[in-house]
Design a protein around this motif. Sequence first.
Motif, mmCIF file in Angstrom:
data_model
loop_
_atom_site.group_PDB
_atom_site.id
_atom_site.type_symbol
_atom_site.label_atom_id
_atom_site.label_comp_id
_atom_site.label_asym_id
_atom_site.label_seq_id
_atom_site.Cartn_x
_atom_site.Cartn_y
_atom_site.Cartn_z
ATOM 1 N N VAL A 101 0.854 -1.185 0.000
ATOM 2 C CA VAL A 101 0.000 0.000 0.000
ATOM 3 C C VAL A 101 0.889 1.234 0.000
ATOM 4 C CG1 VAL A 101 -1.923 -1.118 1.200
ATOM 5 C CG2 VAL A 101 -0.159 0.064 2.521
ATOM 6 N N GLU A 102 0.341 2.327 -0.487
ATOM 7 C CA GLU A 102 1.027 3.616 -0.377
ATOM 8 C C GLU A 102 0.805 4.180 1.010
ATOM 9 O OE1 GLU A 102 3.007 5.198 -2.714
ATOM 10 O OE2 GLU A 102 2.849 3.245 -3.715
ATOM 11 N N ASP A 103 1.636 5.122 1.428
ATOM 12 C CA ASP A 103 1.544 5.609 2.799
ATOM 13 C C ASP A 103 0.290 6.408 3.078
ATOM 14 O OD1 ASP A 103 2.309 7.812 1.294
ATOM 15 O OD2 ASP A 103 3.583 8.648 2.867
ATOM 16 N N ASP A 104 -0.443 6.833 2.011
ATOM 17 C CA ASP A 104 -1.693 7.564 2.236
ATOM 18 C C ASP A 104 -2.921 6.666 2.138
ATOM 19 O OD1 ASP A 104 -1.579 7.085 -0.465
ATOM 20 O OD2 ASP A 104 -2.146 9.111 -1.082
ATOM 21 N N ALA A 105 -2.741 5.351 2.066
ATOM 22 C CA ALA A 105 -3.866 4.420 2.034
ATOM 23 C C ALA A 105 -4.630 4.496 3.355
ATOM 24 C CB ALA A 105 -3.376 2.993 1.795
ATOM 25 N N THR A 106 -5.949 4.336 3.294
ATOM 26 C CA THR A 106 -6.761 4.399 4.510
ATOM 27 C C THR A 106 -6.650 3.101 5.299
ATOM 28 O OG1 THR A 106 -8.742 3.495 3.426
ATOM 29 C CG2 THR A 106 -8.406 5.894 3.314
ATOM 30 N N ALA A 107 -7.032 3.179 6.571
ATOM 31 C CA ALA A 107 -7.027 1.990 7.417
ATOM 32 C C ALA A 107 -7.946 0.923 6.848
ATOM 33 C CB ALA A 107 -7.456 2.364 8.837
ATOM 34 N N GLU A 108 -9.069 1.357 6.252
ATOM 35 C CA GLU A 108 -9.997 0.396 5.660
ATOM 36 C C GLU A 108 -9.374 -0.339 4.477
ATOM 37 O OE1 GLU A 108 -12.086 3.347 8.021
ATOM 38 O OE2 GLU A 108 -10.661 3.536 6.358
ATOM 39 N N GLU A 109 -8.606 0.384 3.662
ATOM 40 C CA GLU A 109 -7.933 -0.242 2.523
ATOM 41 C C GLU A 109 -6.896 -1.255 2.987
ATOM 42 O OE1 GLU A 109 -8.184 3.394 -0.751
ATOM 43 O OE2 GLU A 109 -6.541 3.342 0.695
ATOM 44 N N VAL A 110 -6.165 -0.903 4.028
ATOM 45 C CA VAL A 110 -5.158 -1.823 4.565
ATOM 46 C C VAL A 110 -5.829 -3.068 5.114
ATOM 47 C CG1 VAL A 110 -3.378 -2.130 6.317
ATOM 48 C CG2 VAL A 110 -3.546 0.038 5.080
ATOM 49 N N ALA A 111 -6.927 -2.869 5.864
ATOM 50 C CA ALA A 111 -7.636 -4.004 6.463
ATOM 51 C C ALA A 111 -8.158 -4.953 5.395
ATOM 52 C CB ALA A 111 -8.786 -3.501 7.331
ATOM 53 N N LYS A 112 -8.658 -4.406 4.301
ATOM 54 C CA LYS A 112 -9.189 -5.248 3.230
ATOM 55 C C LYS A 112 -8.095 -6.113 2.616
ATOM 56 C CE LYS A 112 -11.951 -5.153 -0.995
ATOM 57 N NZ LYS A 112 -12.696 -4.295 -1.954
ATOM 58 N N ILE A 113 -6.912 -5.539 2.412
ATOM 59 C CA ILE A 113 -5.804 -6.307 1.844
ATOM 60 C C ILE A 113 -5.377 -7.422 2.801
ATOM 61 C CG2 ILE A 113 -3.346 -6.202 1.267
ATOM 62 C CD1 ILE A 113 -3.860 -3.509 -0.017
ATOM 63 N N LEU A 114 -5.255 -7.100 4.084
ATOM 64 C CA LEU A 114 -4.861 -8.115 5.053
ATOM 65 C C LEU A 114 -5.865 -9.262 5.095
ATOM 66 C CD1 LEU A 114 -3.640 -5.879 8.025
ATOM 67 C CD2 LEU A 114 -2.220 -7.182 6.456
ATOM 68 N N GLU A 115 -7.145 -8.912 4.987
ATOM 69 C CA GLU A 115 -8.194 -9.932 5.068
ATOM 70 C C GLU A 115 -8.281 -10.764 3.799
ATOM 71 O OE1 GLU A 115 -11.168 -12.175 6.823
ATOM 72 O OE2 GLU A 115 -9.771 -10.713 7.679
ATOM 73 N N THR A 116 -8.297 -10.099 2.636
ATOM 74 C CA THR A 116 -8.478 -10.838 1.381
ATOM 75 C C THR A 116 -7.253 -11.671 1.030
ATOM 76 O OG1 THR A 116 -7.755 -8.898 0.112
ATOM 77 C CG2 THR A 116 -10.123 -9.186 0.448
ATOM 78 N N ARG A 117 -6.064 -11.166 1.357
ATOM 79 C CA ARG A 117 -4.840 -11.923 1.063
ATOM 80 C C ARG A 117 -4.456 -12.893 2.174
ATOM 81 N NH1 ARG A 117 -1.639 -9.800 -3.298
ATOM 82 N NH2 ARG A 117 -0.174 -11.424 -2.675
ATOM 83 N N ARG A 118 -5.147 -12.769 3.307
ATOM 84 C CA ARG A 118 -4.884 -13.635 4.461
ATOM 85 C C ARG A 118 -3.409 -13.563 4.871
ATOM 86 N NH1 ARG A 118 -8.589 -19.083 3.380
ATOM 87 N NH2 ARG A 118 -10.580 -17.982 3.225
#
Length: 231
Positions: A101-118
């Motif tokens: 992610v880029e450093d300006d990504a939102t917390a929601e965007e980060v959470a989605k990546i962590l969840e979908t990519r496991r």
Amino acid sequence: MRARDLMTADPVTVPPDTPLAAVASLMAERAISGLPVVDGEGRLLGIVTDGDLMRRLAAKEDEPASFLAALIGANADQALRYARTHGRRVRDVMTTDLATVEDDATAEEVAKILETRRIRRVPVLRDGRLVGVVSRADLLRAVMAPVAEGSAEEASDGRIRREVIREMRNQSWVSTRFVFPMVADGVVSFHGFLGSAEVMAALRVLAEGIPGVKEVRFETHPAPPFMLGIP
């Protein structure tokens, strides 16, 4: 909150030619489960995890490819596995299929990546270079201390918490992996595990040095036996 507010800034990294024995020692000493791999200019090349090291340790002898498998190219997979389970340097075992992610990504965007990519952590980039890592634990701490928009007082609490965490990460005697702060109305409360009264006293000094802190409280617990030696 943005990735830059959540991330562990300037994480420990290793170059691709690092021996795996050195990586294993570093992970054990720092109690970390994954290390970004970067080149000389700070560009992210991959991640080496404790799972990569365990895979190598648990590898069984590769079975010879059959004549038919060799004809159809299936032995390429066996060759790749052999390199990953017998390699002696980071470049041989690291994971290169990365989500970032880029450093300006939102917390929601980060959470989605962590969840979908496991996955347990995601590298944070700025201008193509690694600047930090956001873990699941970082996100959980953000969820536990939400900052309401439009509230100057709560925004101030959020600033105090970020500064406390930043100062803690600059110290070798405490780890945000096991101790984390909460802030409400300018009162900083520490939670988690603390191994000594000396660390508690130092944390109080650290927090009191942050502008806006009115009081420091501790709601921590003694470190259990298996965590002895962790500040």
